[in-house]
Scaffold this active site. Structure first.
Site, mmCIF file in Angstrom:
data_model
loop_
_atom_site.group_PDB
_atom_site.id
_atom_site.type_symbol
_atom_site.label_atom_id
_atom_site.label_comp_id
_atom_site.label_asym_id
_atom_site.label_seq_id
_atom_site.Cartn_x
_atom_site.Cartn_y
_atom_site.Cartn_z
ATOM 1 C CE LYS A 1 7.371 -4.957 -4.657
ATOM 2 N NZ LYS A 1 8.251 -4.142 -3.711
HETATM 3 C C1 LIG Z 1 8.784 -4.657 -2.889
HETATM 4 C C2 LIG Z 1 9.923 -3.817 -1.892
HETATM 5 C C3 LIG Z 1 10.379 -4.518 -1.008
HETATM 6 C C4 LIG Z 1 10.512 -6.097 -0.660
HETATM 7 O O1 LIG Z 1 10.790 -6.760 -1.800
HETATM 8 P P1 LIG Z 1 10.661 -8.390 -1.530
HETATM 9 O O2 LIG Z 1 11.553 -8.845 -2.832
HETATM 10 O O3 LIG Z 1 9.242 -8.709 -1.448
HETATM 11 O O4 LIG Z 1 11.531 -8.808 -0.274
HETATM 12 C C5 LIG Z 1 11.295 -3.808 -0.052
HETATM 13 N N1 LIG Z 1 11.588 -2.578 -0.578
HETATM 14 C C6 LIG Z 1 10.795 -1.991 -1.288
HETATM 15 C C7 LIG Z 1 11.038 -0.333 -1.459
HETATM 16 C C8 LIG Z 1 9.951 -2.650 -1.954
HETATM 17 O O5 LIG Z 1 9.444 -1.949 -3.150
#
Ligand SMILES: *Cc1c(COP(=O)(O)O)cnc(C)c1O
Length: 406
Positions: free
Chosen positions: A113
């Site tokens: 993110k």
């Molecule tokens: C946010 C996150 C996800 C999920 O991602 P999405 O785009 O919301 O499906 C999966 N794994 C990790 C480690 C994350 O930080």
């Protein structure tokens, strides 16, 4: 470029409008009115670009120079990735048997993110400064989103952030990532209860439209179009790194396994695919498997409760970005999307029409991975690797496989 609601009942907005909105006023999510189609020549040119330049090219297609002139856009993106630890920002690691892992964890908090949030925060600050305005971001988090959001805005003069974290439910390192930032604009609160219970007051705040307006509050979850937009670059970059040449006829397909929670990254992959990128998407979920059931059996229904696993970022009950995926799969049919989502909101239970199920469709399919996914992933490394880098779980990046069967 204009953005329309997936439910078709809200006025269209430009990128700035979509950036500062959560849901559209009709309850839908914003999507580009038209998706540019990328020919082989564009793909060939893009294939030579660095990751930051690729993000800039993509963003330029969807933002428009009247909102952010190209030179400014390049600067913002350069600035967003300034603190990443890897020279390439994102790196493709080659494992055994054509299996690759896209390393999306070289940002400040080690969460993928960091990539989309750091760009999104730059866009926010750019517009806020231009307009002399201020916003306060409100985030409820089980870990990854909170720390990445804090890092992305800690230097932004016109943005404040309030983070609620469920005490004792985040990993220690993530709790410290959040509680040790001393900037004046960062406010972190530990809350009793789990992440579902923590969502209640946040929902209540955002339901109070007058309050939200008065205090200029906004969310930064992956309902936000800007985050989805930036994540499209992961798929393009991975593709270019995986295929040996863009002169092949037809272009080879690359299978991308996307660890999925709220389906933001998955929606980004679907859009890239619609724009002409030959990827086959596989949604990997843990035992919180609503997407698996939806894709395999058309059963888009809420399970009783979220089951906690190692991969807490994937422990999601309502993958809200599936609304974007349904809209794309239905050929931008906002009436169908609205019908489905309103029924889901009323009954928590929807049977998807045939055309939205995977069938032989190259769009999505998905094995139901269990929370042990991290352990099995580790087995794929050619050499033993230290997997302590990921502060949340063990699911670190997208796994990629070129030339998957179609
Ligand atoms: C946010 C996150 C996800 C999920 O991602 P999405 O785009 O919301 O499906 C999966 N794994 C990790 C480690 C994350 O930080």
């Amino acid at each position: 470029m204009w953005y329309v609601s997936t439910r078709g009942m809200a006025p269209r907005v430009d990128f700035e409008g979509a950036l500062f909105s959560g849901y559209a006023p009709d309850g839908g999510l914003f999507m580009p009115e038209e998706l540019p189609q990328l020919g082989r020549e564009t793909l060939r040119q893009w294939s030579a670009l660095s990751y930051p330049s690729l993000v800039a090219e993509l963003c330029a297609l969807f933002i428009g120079p009247e909102l952010i002139p190209r030179d400014d856009l390049n600067d913002l993106i350069q600035r967003a990735f300034r603190r990443f630890r890897h020279r390439e920002v994102v790196h493709l690691s080659r494992l055994r048997d054509g299996l690759n892992v896209l390393e999306l964890w070289h940002g400040a908090t080690y969460a993928f993110k960091d990539l989309s949030l750091s760009c999104t925060a730059q866009f926010l600050q750019y517009f806020l400064q231009k307009r002399g305005k201020h916003v306060t971001v409100v985030v409820g988090t089980s870990g990854d989103t909170g720390s990445a959001a804090i890092e992305s805005v800690r230097e932004a003069k016109n943005v404040g952030i309030i983070v609620l974290l469920p005490q004792g439910h985040c990993t220690k390192i993530q709790e410290r990532q959040m509680t040790t930032v001393l900037e004046e604009n960062v406010h972190v609160f530990g809350v009793e209860g789990n992440s579902d219970e923590l969502d209640e007051p946040i929902k209540a705040v955002f339901a109070d439209v007058a309050f939200v307006k008065k205090h200029n509050l906004m969310s930064l979850n992956s309902i936000n179009w800007s985050r989805v937009l930036v994540q499209m670059a992961h798929h393009f970059f991975a593709y270019f790194q995986c295929v040996p040449s863009l002169d092949m006829h037809p272009l080879p397909t690359v299978e991308v396994v996307v660890p999925t929670g709220a389906a933001g990254n998955l929606a980004a992959g679907c859009i890239a695919q619609k724009m002409g990128l030959p990827v086959h998407l596989v949604a990997a979920v843990n035992c919180n498997d609503i997407i698996h059931r939806a894709v395999q059996r058309g059963d888009f229904s809420l399970s009783e409760a979220v089951k906690p696993t190692f991969a807490s970022a994937m422990d999601i009950q309502v993958p809200y970005n599936m609304e974007r995926v349904f809209w794309l799969l239905s050929g931008s049919d906002c009436q169908m999307t609205r019908g489905l989502m309103e029924q889901f909101e009323r009954t928590q239970n929807v049977r998807l029409p045939e055309e939205l199920q995977s069938k032989p469709s190259p769009v999505l399919s998905g094995p139901c991975l269990c929370s042990q996914v991290s352990r099995s992933c580790c087995g794929c490394w050619t050499e033993p690797r230290n997997s302590s880098g990921d502060p949340s779980s063990g699911v670190k990046g997208d796994a990629l496989h070129p030339d998957a069967e179609e």
